[in-house]
Write an enzyme that holds these catalytic residues in place. Structure first.
Site, PDB file in Angstrom:
ATOM      1  N   HIS A  96      29.910  33.068  27.016  1.00 23.78           N
ATOM      2  CA  HIS A  96      30.926  33.532  27.887  1.00 23.78           C
ATOM      3  C   HIS A  96      30.432  33.956  29.080  1.00 23.78           C
ATOM      4  CE1 HIS A  96      33.580  34.408  24.038  1.00 23.78           C
ATOM      5  NE2 HIS A  96      33.334  33.097  24.287  1.00 23.78           N
ATOM      6  N   ASP A 257      34.033  27.848  26.547  1.00 26.74           N
ATOM      7  CA  ASP A 257      32.791  27.681  25.730  1.00 26.74           C
ATOM      8  C   ASP A 257      32.130  26.648  26.303  1.00 26.74           C
ATOM      9  OD1 ASP A 257      33.178  29.969  24.131  1.00 26.74           O
ATOM     10  OD2 ASP A 257      34.054  28.839  22.671  1.00 26.74           O
ATOM     11  N   HIS A 280      30.211  24.881  19.828  1.00 28.13           N
ATOM     12  CA  HIS A 280      28.906  25.040  20.194  1.00 28.13           C
ATOM     13  C   HIS A 280      27.835  23.938  19.892  1.00 28.13           C
ATOM     14  CE1 HIS A 280      30.504  28.603  21.757  1.00 28.13           C
ATOM     15  NE2 HIS A 280      30.748  29.164  20.687  1.00 28.13           N
TER      16      HIS A 280
END
Ligand SMILES: [Zn+2]
Length: 322
Positions: A96, A257, A280
């Site tokens: 973030h 993200d 991720h």
């Protein structure tokens, strides 16, 4: 300040300078996974310094304390993106903060931190954006460089997909499909260099399911998770009193993200990203695949997007500058 620089550069078609923070910015808060309070100071840095974490709670030289934020320093992608160095020092939940730095075009910053996780704050990049915008940026005497994507790179894993493609500006598309009535199927398009990006994307919060919380805690994760720093879903209900910030806040956060994860390229990207149920791990995989193929990208001077919308804006600014 940032807006003034952008307008001047765009109107005069000048190369963009690298940027850093005007003054140090101190931020403190709880870590999402460890639950501990972490103190962090973002410090201005010289041109070509890039983004580096410094663990001020560790003893030793720079090779022990310093962790460069790059795609090839990612050591873990479970629940958050974690970077580490050869000495074993790590910093997690960086995505973030990285998205905020990327969205605000902060190229160079030294991040002093006294723990192994960036504070989660409200679960979005809002606090980082507000704090950095409040004190502003400084232009450095060096041109901003970018990585221009020359050919498509795609990674797939079952129904998950992440792609980096050639294109103007840096456009992003994301699609999620959750077997949950509150989320369901959501899709969004955005452009990192669109002036609305910070307001449209960077304020979207992370989310989790109440039913997963116990398992997470048992695994030593999510110790700091609360309604203050995440949207919490229980079946078909959202437990947060104030509800959602956007109707499709979930997919907006997944795009946030992705911006954070892809900023680990080290230079701003010029091209397009497409994510379907990506996270991720997939984001890092597609970025590593791109960077590993030296024929798939080139380093160029950073230029503003050449999409029609931007061209119209540029013309308007040129007229109003007279
Ligand atoms: Zn997130």
């Amino acid at each position: 300040m940032l807006e003034t620089v952008r307008r001047q550069r765009r109107a005069a078609a000048l190369p963009y300078p690298q940027m850093t923070l005007a003054v140090p910015v101190a931020i403190e808060g709880a870590a999402l996974h460890s639950g501990k309070t972490v103190r962090m100071t973002l410090r201005p840095a010289d041109a070509d310094h890039g983004i580096v974490f410094r663990r001020i709670d560790l003893e030793g030289g720079r090779d022990v304390t310093d962790i460069r934020v790059r795609h090839d320093r990612v050591v873990e992608t479970t629940m958050s993106t974690v970077v580490g160095n050869a000495a074993g020092a790590r910093v997690g939940t960086i995505e973030h903060l990285m998205a905020a730095l990327s969205g605000l075009r902060v190229d160079n910053v030294l991040i002093e931190i006294d723990g192994d996780e960036v504070p989660v704050l409200d679960g979005s990049a809002e606090v980082f954006v507000d704090r950095i915008e409040a004190t502003g940026l400084t232009a450095l005497d060096a041109p901003r460089r970018a990585i221009r994507i020359l050919k498509p790179v795609v990674v797939e894993d079952g129904a998950k997909r992440a792609a980096l493609l050639p294109g103007d500006g840096f456009s992003l598309a994301f699609e999620i499909d959750f077997d949950n009535p509150v989320i369901g199927r959501q899709a969004i398009e955005a452009d990192l260099y669109d002036p609305c990006f910070a307001d449209d994307i960077l304020r979207a919060r992370t989310f989790g399911f109440l039913k997963d919380q116990e398992a997470l805690r048992a695994a030593g994760l999510g110790q700091g998770a609360s309604l203050e720093n995440a949207i919490v879903i229980d079946g078909e209900n959202i437990l947060n009193e104030d509800g959602l910030r956007y109707e499709d806040e979930f997919v907006r956060h997944k795009l946030l993200d992705a911006v954070g994860d892809l900023s680990l390229s080290g230079l701003p990207l010029l091209g397009r990203y497409e994510g379907v149920r990506s996270g991720h791990a997939m984001n890092n995989r597609v970025l590593c695949a791109l960077m590993a193929d030296e024929t798939a990208w080139e380093v160029v001077d950073f230029v503003e997007a050449s999409r029609p919308a931007y061209a119209a804006e540029r013309e308007m600014l040129a007229i109003s500058a007279d």
